[in-house]
Design a protein around this motif. Structure first.
Motif, PDB file in Angstrom:
ATOM      1  N   ASP A  41       0.815  -1.211   0.000  1.00 23.96           N
ATOM      2  CA  ASP A  41       0.000   0.000   0.000  1.00 23.96           C
ATOM      3  C   ASP A  41       0.856   1.272   0.000  1.00 23.96           C
TER       4      ASP A  41
ATOM      5  N   THR B 240      14.388  10.635   5.031  1.00 19.47           N
ATOM      6  CA  THR B 240      14.696  10.680   3.602  1.00 19.47           C
ATOM      7  C   THR B 240      13.979   9.557   2.865  1.00 19.47           C
ATOM      8  N   PHE B 241      13.266   9.915   1.788  1.00 14.78           N
ATOM      9  CA  PHE B 241      12.594   8.876   1.000  1.00 14.78           C
ATOM     10  C   PHE B 241      12.461   9.273  -0.454  1.00 14.78           C
TER      11      PHE B 241
ATOM     12  N   ARG C  55      13.517   6.526  -2.947  1.00 12.62           N
ATOM     13  CA  ARG C  55      12.429   5.560  -3.127  1.00 12.62           C
ATOM     14  C   ARG C  55      11.530   6.005  -4.270  1.00 12.62           C
TER      15      ARG C  55
ATOM     16  N   ARG D  32      19.137  -0.536  -0.291  1.00 13.99           N
ATOM     17  CA  ARG D  32      18.990  -0.879   1.131  1.00 13.99           C
ATOM     18  C   ARG D  32      18.040  -2.061   1.310  1.00 13.99           C
TER      19      ARG D  32
ATOM     20  N   GLU E 290      15.799  -2.596   3.333  1.00 15.66           N
ATOM     21  CA  GLU E 290      14.425  -2.174   3.608  1.00 15.66           C
ATOM     22  C   GLU E 290      13.639  -1.999   2.313  1.00 15.66           C
ATOM     23  N   TYR E 291      14.319  -1.832   1.193  1.00 19.54           N
ATOM     24  CA  TYR E 291      13.653  -1.633  -0.100  1.00 19.54           C
ATOM     25  C   TYR E 291      13.597  -2.925  -0.924  1.00 19.54           C
TER      26      TYR E 291
ATOM     27  N   SER F 178       8.463  15.388   5.948  1.00 16.02           N
ATOM     28  CA  SER F 178       7.612  14.600   6.841  1.00 16.02           C
ATOM     29  C   SER F 178       7.456  15.331   8.170  1.00 16.02           C
TER      30      SER F 178
ATOM     31  N   PRO G 186       2.715  16.023   3.544  1.00 14.66           N
ATOM     32  CA  PRO G 186       4.053  15.423   3.491  1.00 14.66           C
ATOM     33  C   PRO G 186       4.283  14.782   2.127  1.00 14.66           C
TER      34      PRO G 186
ATOM     35  N   ASN H 277      15.192  10.489  20.466  1.00 15.83           N
ATOM     36  CA  ASN H 277      14.987   9.551  19.364  1.00 15.83           C
ATOM     37  C   ASN H 277      16.200   9.558  18.425  1.00 15.83           C
TER      38      ASN H 277
ATOM     39  N   THR I 128      11.758   5.141  14.287  1.00 14.08           N
ATOM     40  CA  THR I 128      12.449   6.418  14.107  1.00 14.08           C
ATOM     41  C   THR I 128      11.470   7.595  14.137  1.00 14.08           C
ATOM     42  N   ILE I 129      12.038   8.773  14.113  1.00 13.70           N
ATOM     43  CA  ILE I 129      11.366  10.001  14.539  1.00 13.70           C
ATOM     44  C   ILE I 129       9.971  10.228  13.978  1.00 13.70           C
ATOM     45  N   THR I 130       9.804  10.196  12.644  1.00 14.87           N
ATOM     46  CA  THR I 130       8.494  10.591  12.116  1.00 14.87           C
ATOM     47  C   THR I 130       7.432   9.556  12.446  1.00 14.87           C
TER      48      THR I 130
ATOM     49  N   ASN J  32      15.021   0.850  12.194  1.00  8.91           N
ATOM     50  CA  ASN J  32      15.170   2.291  12.025  1.00  8.91           C
ATOM     51  C   ASN J  32      14.645   2.700  10.656  1.00  8.91           C
ATOM     52  N   CYS J  33      14.383   3.985  10.524  1.00 13.00           N
ATOM     53  CA  CYS J  33      13.695   4.590   9.374  1.00 13.00           C
ATOM     54  C   CYS J  33      13.647   3.702   8.125  1.00 13.00           C
ATOM     55  N   LEU J  34      12.418   3.395   7.698  1.00 15.39           N
ATOM     56  CA  LEU J  34      12.199   2.496   6.564  1.00 15.39           C
ATOM     57  C   LEU J  34      12.041   3.251   5.255  1.00 15.39           C
ATOM     58  N   GLY J  35      12.163   4.577   5.286  1.00 19.01           N
ATOM     59  CA  GLY J  35      11.993   5.362   4.062  1.00 19.01           C
ATOM     60  C   GLY J  35      10.537   5.528   3.676  1.00 19.01           C
ATOM     61  N   MET J  36       9.656   5.509   4.660  1.00 17.58           N
ATOM     62  CA  MET J  36       8.217   5.660   4.428  1.00 17.58           C
ATOM     63  C   MET J  36       7.667   6.770   5.310  1.00 17.58           C
ATOM     64  N   CYS J  37       8.541   7.723   5.653  1.00 21.13           N
ATOM     65  CA  CYS J  37       8.217   8.703   6.692  1.00 21.13           C
ATOM     66  C   CYS J  37       7.018   9.574   6.342  1.00 21.13           C
ATOM     67  N   ASP J  38       6.716   9.697   5.038  1.00 18.25           N
ATOM     68  CA  ASP J  38       5.550  10.503   4.671  1.00 18.25           C
ATOM     69  C   ASP J  38       4.263   9.725   4.869  1.00 18.25           C
ATOM     70  N   GLN J  39       4.375   8.455   5.232  1.00 18.86           N
ATOM     71  CA  GLN J  39       3.187   7.610   5.361  1.00 18.86           C
ATOM     72  C   GLN J  39       3.201   6.792   6.645  1.00 18.86           C
TER      73      GLN J  39
ATOM     74  N   ILE K  61       7.521  -3.337   8.149  1.00 16.05           N
ATOM     75  CA  ILE K  61       7.779  -4.314   7.103  1.00 16.05           C
ATOM     76  C   ILE K  61       7.510  -5.697   7.677  1.00 16.05           C
TER      77      ILE K  61
ATOM     78  N   VAL L 205       5.793  -3.966   2.730  1.00 17.93           N
ATOM     79  CA  VAL L 205       5.685  -2.758   3.545  1.00 17.93           C
ATOM     80  C   VAL L 205       4.231  -2.417   3.814  1.00 17.93           C
TER      81      VAL L 205
ATOM     82  N   THR M  41       1.891   0.813   5.523  1.00 20.20           N
ATOM     83  CA  THR M  41       2.037   2.203   5.963  1.00 20.20           C
ATOM     84  C   THR M  41       0.732   2.715   6.548  1.00 20.20           C
TER      85      THR M  41
END
Ligand SMILES: Cc1cc2nc3c(=O)[nH]c(=O)nc-3n(C[C@H](O)[C@H](O)[C@H](O)COP(=O)(O)O)c2cc1C
Ligand code: SF4
Ligand code: FES
Lengths: 405, 157
Positions: free
Chosen positions: A2, A83-84, A87, A118, A120-121, A239, A245, A316, B85-87, B123-130, B135, B140, B142
C-alpha cells in the motif's frame, strides 16, 4: 502493497519533467565523453547524497585513470531518517536513474554498474530487475549499447541488510566486498581504490538521475535554477507536522518558510534539516535558505509543531546513532552512548549545567575525532537542539513545553 | 540437527555458492538468501559457507552479527519490523507497538511460542511521509493504526 504511487501530479523543473527512456544515453553516445564531462562541469552539479562533492570532478578522476577495470556504484542505501526521495525516483522514475548509471559508466569507462539497494527496499527488487531485463532487450544494456561498438555495460543490484552506516561510501564498498560495513580511512578515496581496489565512482541515486536531463538540455540550462553555489533543483523529502508530506522538487535557495507554506507546515516551531545528522533550525531562523552554503541537506526535512517535546525528538535521534554506530572508533561508539545518557539525565531532571557543557564539549570532540561522517555529524542535533531550545528543555519558564507529546 | 537435515542444508548452500560464486563478495547475497528462507543462519550453515568460500567461520559470524537483518539464532516464520524512528514515532508508533504486543502476548525482540511471528524494531524504513510504517518479511505497510496493524498480523500464517 500500500505504497502510494501517484505519478501524474508530480511537477518539477528538472527531475519531475518529461523524459523518454534512453534519450539521455543516445545523446551521450552522440556527443562523446569529453562533451559529457564538459556539460556536467558546466552545470556545477554537486552530489545529492549529502556531502555535495562536485560530480564532474569525481567522474574526471576515474575517467582519467588507466586501470583496466572501473566501477560505477549507485548509492541507494537511503538510510538518513526522514529521507525517502530515492524511493520515489527508483519506483516512479527508474528511467532517469538507470540511464544516469549507463551514462556514468560510459563516461568513466566502466563495464559494470552496481546499485546498492537498502535491505528495507527489498520489496522493489523484482520490479527493478524486470526493468533491467527490458533495458537488455532494448539494447540499453549489454554489448554494443545502441550500436556503439565497444560500449559493453551492465547493471546489477545488490541488497543491504539493515545498516545505516553502509550508506557511507567506503562502508558501502566494504559491504559489497562481503565484509562488515565498517568505514575505511579516507584517503585513499574510492576514485582511486574503490570496489575491489579499482577506481570507483559512488553517486547518490538523485545525482545520477539528474545527469540525463543535464545532457539533453545543457549545463547552462541547469544552472538557471538554484543559486550560484547550489545549482539546479533538489528533491526534498518532507515529513512530520505538516498537512502535505511527500517529495517535492524545488530549486536550491528556497527559504525554509517558503517550503513550509508549500507543504502546509506553517505552524512549525522547528525544522530538522538534513535528518538526524543534520541540524535543527528554530522558527526565528526560518528565513534561511536550503542550499549547500546555508542549511544543507541530502533531502530530509522533518517538521515539528509547537506541541512536540524537543527533548524527546533529540532522544529519538541519539537512540538511532547509538544503534547505528559501527563501533569501530571510540569517540563515536562511546560518545553517542554518553550523549544519550545525558538526555536521560535531563529527562530525570538530574543534571548540572557544567555536566551539560562537558557533554557539548564531548560532542565537539566527536565532530573532529570520529573516523567517518556518522560520528562526525551525530552530535549536530545534540548541540543545535540544546542550544536553540534551552528555555523549553531546561524549563526556564516554569511550565515549559517539555510535557508536550 | 538431524543428519538428513544437515545434508539437505549442505546441498542448498552448495547450490547457492555455485549460483552466486565462491568469491568473498558473494558472502552477503548467500547469507541473505539463507536468511530469507530460514529466518536465521545456523552454526552449521555458517561452517558450511566458510568451508565453501574458504574463509574462517568466525568471518562469517562476524558479518552476520554486524547486520541488523541477519540472525544467527532461530526466529519466527515471519519477521515484523516496526519503524521506531522520529516521524513514525511522532505519528503514533507507540500505540501501534503496544497493541501488537498485547495481541501477540510478547514484547519486541521476542518470538511467539508457535514460532509464527518475531517482533523487531527497525530504524527509518523510508516511508516517513506515510507513517507509522512496518515491514513484514519483505512487504511494507504504511499509515498504520493499532487496529490495522493487529489485523495485518492476525492474517499472516
Ligand atoms: C553515515 C553516512 C550515511 C550515508 N548514507 C548515504 C546514503 O544513504 N545515500 C547516499 O547517497 N549517500 C550517503 N552518504 C554519503 C556517501 O558517503 C557519499 O558521499 C555519496 O554517496 C556520494 O554520492 P554523491 O556525490 O552523488 O552525493 C552517507 C554518508 C555517511 C557518513
Ligand atoms: S564514526 Fe562511528 S560509524 Fe564511523 S567508523 Fe567510527 S564508530 Fe564507525
Ligand atoms: S521514520 Fe519511520 S519510515 Fe522514516
Amino acid at each position: 502493497m500500500d505504497i502510494s504511487i501517484n505519478k501524474s501530479p508530480r511537477q518539477g523543473a528538472v527531475l519531475f519533467s518529461p523524459y523518454l527512456r534512453g534519450e539521455g544515453i543516445q545523446k551521450a553516445l552522440e556527443i562523446g565523453r569529453e562533451n559529457i564531462l564538459f556539460e556536467i562541469r558546466e552545470s556545477k552539479l554537486k552530489g545529492r547524497g549529502g556531502a555535495g562533492f562536485p560530480t564532474a570532478t569525481k567522474w574526471m578522476l576515474v575517467a582519467a585513470s588507466v586501470a583496466k577495470e572501473k566501477f560505477i556504484v549507485c548509492n541507494a542505501d537511503e538510510g538518513e531518517p526522514g529521507t525517502f526521495k530515492d524511493r520515489v525516483l527508483l519506483l516512479e522514475y527508474p528511467e532517469l536513474v538507470f540511464d544516469g548509471i549507463v551514462i556514468a559508466g560510459y563516461t568513466i569507462g566502466a563495464k559494470e554498474g552496481i546499485i546498492y539497494l537498502r535491505g528495507e527496499y527489498e520489496y522493489m527488487l523484482q520490479s527493478l530487475e524486470d526493468y533491467l531485463s527490458k533495458m537488455r532487450e532494448d539494447n540499453l544494456l549489454g554489448n554494443s549499447i545502441l550500436g556503439q561498438e565497444g560500449f559493453d555495460f551492465d547493471i546489477s543490484i545488490r541488497l543491504g541488510s539493515g545498516a545505516y552506516v553502509c550508506g557511507e561510501e567506503t562502508a558501502l564498498i566494504e559491504s559489497l566486498e562481503g565484509n562488515r560495513g565498517e568505514a575505511r580511512n579516507r584517503p585513499p578515496y574510492p576514485v582511486n581504490t574503490g570496489y575491489m581496489n579499482r577506481p570507483t565512482v559512488v553517486n547518490n541515486v538523485e545525482t545520477l538521475a539528474s545527469v540525463p536531463h543535464i545532457l539533453l538540455k545543457g549545463g547552462e540550462w541547469f544552472k538557471k535554477y538554484g543559486t550560484d553555489k547550489s545549482t539546479g533543483s533538489k528533491l526534498f523529502s518532507v515529513s512530520g507536522d505538516c498537512t502535505r508530506p511527500g517529495v517535492y522538487e524545488l530549486p536550491w535557495g528556497t527559504k525554509i518558510s517558503e517550503l513550509l507554506e508549500i507543504v502546509g507546515g506553517e505552524n512549525a516551531k522547528a525544522v530538522q534539516v538534513g535528518g538526524a545528522s543534520g541540524s535543527c533550525i528554530p522558527r526565528s531562523q526560518f528565513d534561511r535558505t536550503l542550499a549547500y552554503e546555508d542549511a544543507a541537506t541530502g533531502g530530509s526535512i522533518i517538521i515539528f509543531d509547537k506541541n512536540r517535546s524537543m527533548l524527546k525528538v533529540l532522544k529519538n535521534f541519539m537512540e538511532f546513532f547509538v544503534e547505528e554506530s559501527c563501533g569501530q572508533c571510540t569517540p563515536c561508539r562511546i560518545g553517542n552512548v554518553k550523549l544519550l545518557e545525558g538526555i536521560k539525565d535531563i529527562e530525570r531532571r538530574n543534571y548540572t549545567f557544567s555536566y551539560i557543557n562537558k557533554l557539548k564539549d564531548l560532542g565537539r570532540t566527536m565532530q573532529v575525532a570520529s573516523k567517518c561522517g556518522l560520528g562526525q555529524s551525530s552530535p549536530n542535533a545534540f548541540i543545535s537542539i540544546l542550544e536553540n531550545f534551552k528555555e523549553e528543555i531546561f524549563n526556564y519558564n516554569g511550565f515549559g513545553g517539555t510535557n508536550g507529546k | 540437527m538431524l543428519l538428513l537435515e544437515k545434508n539437505s542444508l549442505t546441498e542448498e548452500i552448495e547450490e547457492l555458492v555455485n549460483l552466486m560464486g565462491h568469491e568473498r563478495s558473494s558472502l552477503l547475497p548467500i547469507l541473505q538468501a539463507l536468511q530469507r528462507k530460514h529466518k536465521y543462519i545456523s552454526d552449521f550453515a555458517q561452517q558450511e559457507i566458510a568451508r565453501l568460500l574458504d574463509i574462517h567461520p568466525v568471518e562469517v559470524y562476524s558479518v552476520i552479527s554486524f547486520y541488523a537483518f541477519l540472525h544467527s539464532e532461530p526466529h519466527g516464520r515471519n519477521i515484523v519490523r516496526l519503524c521506531q524512528t522520529i516521524t513514525c514515532d511522532m505519528a503514533g508508533k507507540d500505540a501501534v507497538a503496544k497493541a501488537i504486543e498485547r495481541e501477540l502476548g510478547i514484547t519486541f525482540g521476542q518470538t511467539t511460542k508457535d514460532k509464527r511471528i518475531t517482533l523487531e524494531y527497525a530504524n527509518c524504513l523510508g516511508m516517513c511521509d506515510q507513517g507509522p510504517a512496518m515491514i513484514v518479511n519483505d512487504r511494507v505497510y504504511t499509515h498504520l493504526t493499532p487496529e490495522k496493524a493487529v489485523n495485518i498480523l492476525n492474517e499472516i500464517k
